[in-house]
Scaffold this active site. Structure first.
Site, PDB file in Angstrom:
ATOM      1  N   LYS A 200     -52.942 103.366  -1.159  1.00  0.00           N
ATOM      2  CA  LYS A 200     -53.689 104.132  -0.148  1.00  0.00           C
ATOM      3  C   LYS A 200     -53.956 105.556  -0.611  1.00  0.00           C
ATOM      4  O   LYS A 200     -54.574 106.342   0.083  1.00  0.00           O
ATOM      5  CB  LYS A 200     -52.923 104.123   1.176  1.00  0.00           C
TER       6      LYS A 200
ATOM      7  N   ASP B 103     -42.502 106.322   8.008  1.00  0.00           N
ATOM      8  CA  ASP B 103     -43.486 105.524   7.288  1.00  0.00           C
ATOM      9  C   ASP B 103     -44.688 106.433   7.011  1.00  0.00           C
ATOM     10  O   ASP B 103     -45.428 106.788   7.924  1.00  0.00           O
ATOM     11  CB  ASP B 103     -43.867 104.328   8.174  1.00  0.00           C
TER      12      ASP B 103
ATOM     13  N   HIS C 164     -46.959 100.055  12.740  1.00  0.00           N
ATOM     14  CA  HIS C 164     -47.513  98.940  11.980  1.00  0.00           C
ATOM     15  C   HIS C 164     -46.479  97.802  12.082  1.00  0.00           C
ATOM     16  O   HIS C 164     -45.285  98.074  12.169  1.00  0.00           O
ATOM     17  CB  HIS C 164     -47.638  99.433  10.538  1.00  0.00           C
TER      18      HIS C 164
ATOM     19  N   CYS D 294     -52.741  95.198  12.287  1.00  0.00           N
ATOM     20  CA  CYS D 294     -51.285  95.019  12.163  1.00  0.00           C
ATOM     21  C   CYS D 294     -50.551  95.873  13.180  1.00  0.00           C
ATOM     22  O   CYS D 294     -49.447  96.380  12.902  1.00  0.00           O
ATOM     23  CB  CYS D 294     -50.777  95.345  10.760  1.00  0.00           C
TER      24      CYS D 294
ATOM     25  N   GLN E 296     -49.829 106.025   5.936  1.00  0.00           N
ATOM     26  CA  GLN E 296     -51.139 106.461   6.416  1.00  0.00           C
ATOM     27  C   GLN E 296     -51.302 107.982   6.343  1.00  0.00           C
ATOM     28  O   GLN E 296     -52.411 108.496   6.448  1.00  0.00           O
ATOM     29  CB  GLN E 296     -51.304 105.978   7.869  1.00  0.00           C
TER      30      GLN E 296
HETATM   31  C1  LIG Z   1     -50.693 100.115   5.162  1.00  0.00           C
HETATM   32  C2  LIG Z   1     -49.563 100.463   6.007  1.00  0.00           C
HETATM   33  C3  LIG Z   1     -48.328  99.833   5.857  1.00  0.00           C
HETATM   34  C4  LIG Z   1     -48.095  98.708   4.887  1.00  0.00           C
HETATM   35  O1  LIG Z   1     -48.278  99.104   3.572  1.00  0.00           O
HETATM   36  P1  LIG Z   1     -48.173  98.015   2.404  1.00  0.00           P
HETATM   37  O2  LIG Z   1     -48.762  98.719   1.225  1.00  0.00           O
HETATM   38  O3  LIG Z   1     -49.003  96.843   2.840  1.00  0.00           O
HETATM   39  O4  LIG Z   1     -46.747  97.675   2.237  1.00  0.00           O
HETATM   40  C5  LIG Z   1     -47.293 100.242   6.670  1.00  0.00           C
HETATM   41  N1  LIG Z   1     -47.454 101.222   7.561  1.00  0.00           N
HETATM   42  C6  LIG Z   1     -48.627 101.857   7.735  1.00  0.00           C
HETATM   43  C7  LIG Z   1     -48.741 102.953   8.750  1.00  0.00           C
HETATM   44  C8  LIG Z   1     -49.722 101.498   6.964  1.00  0.00           C
HETATM   45  O5  LIG Z   1     -50.884 102.123   7.129  1.00  0.00           O
END
Ligand SMILES: *Cc1c(COP(=O)(O)O)cnc(C)c1O
Length: 403
Positions: free
Chosen positions: A224, A198, A121, A361, A201
């Site tokens: 999420k 990260d 992302h 993104c 997701q």
């Molecule tokens: C949504 C997402 C982000 C960003 O999350 P925020 O809540 O906008 O800070 C970063 N990495 C991944 C893989 C995402 O799906």
């Protein structure tokens, strides 16, 4: 049988219509919907015990502090962190990544190497580019393959004694690919590098165990995982968090302040300057309780059924290509030959179906496939096969109108 009807009744928004059609919400990878129990927790906070935390001796402040710290412990248990002070509240994934990237700017030297994956992302690319510009460190990229997986063979070649940090998502938001983070972490540690994962997701579908993974940093966003926006977590190993400088200066993060010298508070407060999103943190804890009551294994099994069904039905449409065919969460990223994804998304919206269109993104992935973007349908445990039928019919209709 998965009790999807009962679960749907927990989400008020799923009862509404859009453009005169029942809402079919398939943009879960961008944000999840909120169950009533989480909405109630937000209302309860502002109705009954809204106060600033960690400061007041009065009852409301005590109640708010207790609930907020209880939420931290819920998050600790959920991710199986060893200590609750290894859980730092953030405003979300982006914030958590920036905290670490900024902290490392004090620890990296010219010529050090930083590795990111091609499936990231933008929020997991740009902070590292900024870090490399500041420090003179070199950014290396693990390339991707046609099937949406990472070239782990090349990752092993990129690692060396100059590698200091590796950044990778657990699950790709654009394609849903589940990355082999155990292998990525294990290999990095052999060279003394640390790994930030990260989990934005992954966390809606998988319950990560940070100790078992032996991951150094793990970040995610509440919104999420059925929680509110503007709150998330950074998990970090105590030893590493202690080595990093604070991200922001301000209230809450200090021990003593004089104009000659300020000493910082211990963990987690060192990284929590200013008044946090108190209500959001508490509601995040309630959201995790809600999902754990259903069970993450149960959720993953049901979502996988939706993924298989959706893949099978969408594949019947002539000219439809799905990107990312390896082991993945319930995300279907696709295009129809000769039609711009945005045009499909606009027609789907007219038919009540919410999907994401564009580069998600993750422009480098789109560049790899040489496409402007995709249509992304991402499923959650409150979606149904009937809704997938609505999607398939809507895509068929859009194709007829646009070709
Ligand atoms: C949504 C997402 C982000 C960003 O999350 P925020 O809540 O906008 O800070 C970063 N990495 C991944 C893989 C995402 O799906």
């Amino acid at each position: 049988m998965f009790p999807v009807d009962k679960i749907r009744a927990d989400f008020p928004i799923l009862q509404r219509s859009v453009n005169g059609k029942p809402l079919v919400y398939f943009d879960n990878a961008a944000t999840s919907q909120t169950p009533q129990i989480v909405i109630d927790a937000i209302v309860d906070y502002y109705s009954n015990y809204n106060a600033n935390i960690h400061r007041g001796v009065h009852t409301l402040s005590q109640e708010a502090t207790d609930k907020y710290e209880e939420a931290r412990i819920k998050i600790q248990k959920h991710f199986n962190a060893k200590k609750s002070h290894e859980i730092i509240f953030t405003s979300g994934t982006t914030h958590g990544i920036n905290m670490i990237a900024s902290g490392f700017s004090a620890l990296l030297n010219k010529g050090d190497e930083v590795i990111v994956s091609a499936l990231e992302h933008h929020s997991n690319i740009v902070p590292w580019q900024m870090l490399c510009e500041k420090t003179g460190a070199v950014l290396k990229v693990i390339p991707m393959d046609e099937d949406g997986s990472l070239r782990i063979d090349i990752y092993h070649e990129l690692l060396n004694s100059k590698t200091k940090i590796v950044f990778c998502n657990h699950v790709s938001n654009a394609l849903g690919t589940i990355n082999p983070i155990e292998e990525i972490i294990h290999a990095a540690h052999k060279f003394g590098a640390v790994v930030l994962v990260d989990g934005a997701q992954a966390t809606p579908h998988i319950k990560p165990d940070v100790q078992e993974l032996d991951v150094d940093f793990y970040v995610a966003s509440a919104h999420k995982i059925c929680g509110p926006t503007g709150v998330g977590l950074l998990y970090g190993k105590q030893k590493l968090l202690e080595q990093l400088p604070p991200y922001q200066g301000g209230g809450e993060m200090i021990d003593t302040v004089t104009f000659e010298k300020t000493t910082y508070a211990g963990l987690p407060h060192k990284f929590e300057a200013g008044t946090p999103n108190i209500c959001g943190g508490i509601a995040f804890g309630v959201a995790l309780d809600y999902m754990n009551a259903i069970g993450f294994d149960t959720i993953a099994d049901y979502e996988n059924e939706l993924l298989q069904y959706g893949t099978q039905e969408l594949s019947k449409i002539d000219g439809l290509k799905i990107y990312g065919t390896v082991s993945k969460t319930a995300v279907i990223s696709f295009n129809i030959e000769g039609i711009h994804p945005y045009d499909i998304g606009a027609i789907l919206d007219k038919l009540g179906v919410a999907v994401r269109t564009g580069h998600h993104c993750a422009q480098p992935i789109m560049d790899f496939y040489n496409i402007p973007g995709t249509v992304r349908a991402s499923f959650s445990f409150y979606n149904t096969k009937e809704e997938i039928d609505v999607l398939v019919n809507a895509v068929t209709k859009a194709k007829m109108m646009l070709s």
